[in-house]
Design a protein around this motif. Structure first.
Motif, PDB file in Angstrom:
ATOM      1  N   MET A 121       0.831  -1.204   0.000  1.00 12.14           N
ATOM      2  CA  MET A 121       0.000   0.000   0.000  1.00 12.14           C
ATOM      3  C   MET A 121       0.872   1.264   0.000  1.00 12.14           C
ATOM      4  SD  MET A 121      -3.377  -0.792   0.392  1.00 12.14           S
ATOM      5  CE  MET A 121      -4.242   0.222   1.544  1.00 12.14           C
ATOM      6  N   MET A 122       2.105   1.137   0.463  1.00 11.97           N
ATOM      7  CA  MET A 122       2.994   2.297   0.575  1.00 11.97           C
ATOM      8  C   MET A 122       3.958   2.408  -0.601  1.00 11.97           C
ATOM      9  SD  MET A 122       3.085   4.267   3.418  1.00 11.97           S
ATOM     10  CE  MET A 122       4.781   4.584   3.813  1.00 11.97           C
ATOM     11  N   ARG A 123       4.373   1.278  -1.153  1.00 14.58           N
ATOM     12  CA  ARG A 123       5.470   1.266  -2.111  1.00 14.58           C
ATOM     13  C   ARG A 123       5.293   2.267  -3.242  1.00 14.58           C
ATOM     14  NH1 ARG A 123       6.377  -4.120  -4.670  1.00 14.58           N
ATOM     15  NH2 ARG A 123       5.986  -4.795  -2.575  1.00 14.58           N
ATOM     16  N   PRO A 124       4.265   2.157  -4.066  1.00 13.60           N
ATOM     17  CA  PRO A 124       4.151   3.163  -5.127  1.00 13.60           C
ATOM     18  C   PRO A 124       3.651   4.510  -4.608  1.00 13.60           C
ATOM     19  CG  PRO A 124       2.500   1.440  -5.419  1.00 13.60           C
ATOM     20  CD  PRO A 124       3.297   1.085  -4.210  1.00 13.60           C
ATOM     21  N   GLY A 125       2.873   4.520  -3.547  1.00 16.62           N
ATOM     22  CA  GLY A 125       2.395   5.764  -2.956  1.00 16.62           C
ATOM     23  C   GLY A 125       1.260   6.445  -3.704  1.00 16.62           C
ATOM     24  N   LYS A 126       0.801   5.857  -4.812  1.00 20.87           N
ATOM     25  CA  LYS A 126      -0.281   6.489  -5.599  1.00 20.87           C
ATOM     26  C   LYS A 126      -1.569   6.607  -4.802  1.00 20.87           C
ATOM     27  CE  LYS A 126      -0.508   5.738 -10.330  1.00 20.87           C
ATOM     28  NZ  LYS A 126      -0.729   4.857 -11.485  1.00 20.87           N
ATOM     29  N   LEU A 127      -1.932   5.536  -4.118  1.00 26.71           N
ATOM     30  CA  LEU A 127      -3.183   5.529  -3.360  1.00 26.71           C
ATOM     31  C   LEU A 127      -3.133   6.578  -2.253  1.00 26.71           C
ATOM     32  CD1 LEU A 127      -5.942   4.319  -2.788  1.00 26.71           C
ATOM     33  CD2 LEU A 127      -4.826   2.563  -1.419  1.00 26.71           C
ATOM     34  N   ARG A 128      -2.058   6.612  -1.550  1.00 31.44           N
ATOM     35  CA  ARG A 128      -1.896   7.574  -0.451  1.00 31.44           C
ATOM     36  C   ARG A 128      -1.994   9.019  -0.962  1.00 31.44           C
ATOM     37  NH1 ARG A 128       3.297   7.520   3.640  1.00 31.44           N
ATOM     38  NH2 ARG A 128       2.396   8.876   5.230  1.00 31.44           N
ATOM     39  N   ARG A 129      -1.339   9.292  -2.070  1.00 32.36           N
ATOM     40  CA  ARG A 129      -1.356  10.652  -2.631  1.00 32.36           C
ATOM     41  C   ARG A 129      -2.686  11.007  -3.281  1.00 32.36           C
ATOM     42  NH1 ARG A 129       3.580   8.831  -4.522  1.00 32.36           N
ATOM     43  NH2 ARG A 129       2.730   8.636  -6.611  1.00 32.36           N
TER      44      ARG A 129
END
Length: 184
Positions: free
Chosen positions: A47-55
């Motif tokens: 969930m953190m690696r690409p960071g797309k969802l978080r951003r």
């Protein structure tokens, strides 16, 4: 009074957006840890690696309400869990990830363009990650995959606690303003 509500909403928006963002660092929805993925990885949480969802998470104030949303189509699936149907495109992705995880293994294509792994000693020694990608790639088109819930936004006792805290602070500020006006 309208400014009072607007201040509360503005403070809540900042506070809760920060808390929801921290869920990605915690790898949990506040105190409820996310389910582990079946794909082992050395590079951190999926969930953190690409960071797309978080951003992609955006908050918005509209009159007397706050909403959080994401433009990503899989955001609600991750947040709520559910099922997806395996497509041909997904199978190609799983095969690509298999070959990436396992290095350049020997393979050939059949006449119908399906991938066949040659039974060599090298291929028998699959890594754990490659074995999982291979199992995913071997699923039939139309099969259903269950996606476990990894909630990052929503109602929680800590959200309600933050709301009460912000309202209390704003009430005390309003009381001070009223008291100062009456004092004059």
């Amino acid at each position: 009074m309208q400014d009072f509500i607007k201040n509360i909403l503005s403070d809540l928006r900042v506070d809760l957006t920060d808390e929801f963002d921290r869920n990605f660092e915690r790898k949990a929805f506040f105190d409820k840890s996310w389910n582990e993925t079946s794909i082992p990885n050395k590079r951190g949480s999926l969930m953190m690696r690409p960071g797309k969802l978080r951003r992609s998470i955006k908050s918005r104030e509209n009159k007397n309400e706050l909403t959080w949303s994401s433009s990503l189509p899989y955001a609600s699936l991750q947040n709520e869990g559910g099922e997806i149907v395996v497509t041909e495109k997904m199978k190609r992705f799983f095969w690509a990830m298999f070959f990436k995880a396992d290095g350049a293994k020997t393979f050939k294509r059949d006449k119908d363009k399906s991938v066949v792994i040659r039974n060599t000693e090298r291929n028998k020694k699959l890594t754990a990650e490659a074995a999982i990608w291979k199992a995913l790639a071997l699923q039939k088109v139309g099969a259903k995959m269950k996606i476990k819930q990894r909630q990052f936004i929503g109602d929680h006792p800590q959200v309600r606690q933050r709301v009460e805290h912000v309202v209390d602070i704003n009430m005390k500020e309003l009381e001070k303003k009223i008291f100062n006006k009456l004092k004059r």
